[in-house]
Scaffold this active site. Structure first.
Site, mmCIF file in Angstrom:
data_model
loop_
_atom_site.group_PDB
_atom_site.id
_atom_site.type_symbol
_atom_site.label_atom_id
_atom_site.label_comp_id
_atom_site.label_asym_id
_atom_site.label_seq_id
_atom_site.Cartn_x
_atom_site.Cartn_y
_atom_site.Cartn_z
ATOM 1 N N TYR A 183 -28.910 45.126 6.065
ATOM 2 C CA TYR A 183 -28.349 45.415 4.890
ATOM 3 C C TYR A 183 -27.711 46.785 5.307
ATOM 4 C CZ TYR A 183 -28.716 47.314 0.512
ATOM 5 O OH TYR A 183 -28.660 47.820 -0.518
ATOM 6 N N LYS A 205 -24.427 48.902 4.412
ATOM 7 C CA LYS A 205 -24.314 50.739 3.730
ATOM 8 C C LYS A 205 -23.592 51.250 4.104
ATOM 9 C CE LYS A 205 -25.373 48.098 -0.506
ATOM 10 N NZ LYS A 205 -24.441 47.921 -1.102
ATOM 11 N N SER A 249 -34.673 44.860 -8.287
ATOM 12 C CA SER A 249 -33.262 43.487 -8.561
ATOM 13 C C SER A 249 -33.905 42.311 -8.604
ATOM 14 C CB SER A 249 -32.483 43.883 -7.876
ATOM 15 O OG SER A 249 -32.831 43.758 -6.439
#
Length: 153
Positions: free
Chosen positions: A102, A106, A137
């Site tokens: 991740y 990014k 989320s």
């Protein structure tokens, strides 16, 4: 004004992005503001994540937004106006344990959009990146042996 139109897009499916961009441009003629705000992440140790999963994360978080941006960009350049925003993550600036794929995706996205910002200045196209800290989320608990259940969407 234009009537809203729902266009479905799986940002990790690089092959369909060009067609979706064409559909949008055919429908509306141009895009004034493109906000890239899609993401996928998974939590786990580097050694436990497959290369397949690393690629899936990279497709959704890096190749998806840049593919869509590149599809819309020629129209903005020809009009010499537009805004492109990347909603990214603080992990695009710093890495933390158990988020290697991740964070890498990014970081790559930030690098791309920083370079794009410099290139688009001469066309009066504004490029911005937003790197919020952690957000809550949707998340489903990981089932044993099921990495897809551990993905944050």
């Amino acid at each position: 004004t234009y009537a809203p139109k729902l266009i479905l897009l799986d940002i990790s499916d690089i092959n369909c992005i060009q067609d979706v961009a064409k559909e949008i441009l055919n429908c509306y003629g141009c895009v004034d503001i493109l906000i890239n705000n899609a993401s996928m992440k998974v939590k786990g140790a580097v050694q436990s994540m497959s290369l397949e999963l690393d690629k899936k994360i990279m497709d959704a978080n890096y190749f998806g937004p840049i593919t869509l941006t590149k599809a819309i960009l020629p129209n903005m350049i020809s009009r010499r106006t537009g805004q492109i925003v990347l909603i990214n993550s603080i992990q695009g600036k710093i890495g933390i344990p158990f988020r290697a794929a991740y964070a890498a995706s990014k970081h790559a996205a930030v690098g791309f959009f920083d370079c794009l910002r410099a290139e688009m200045e001469e066309y009066d196209i504004s490029i911005g990146t937003v790197n919020p800290t952690f957000i809550c989320s949707y998340h489903s608990q990981r089932a044993p042996g099921n990495w897809e259940a551990s993905i944050w969407k």
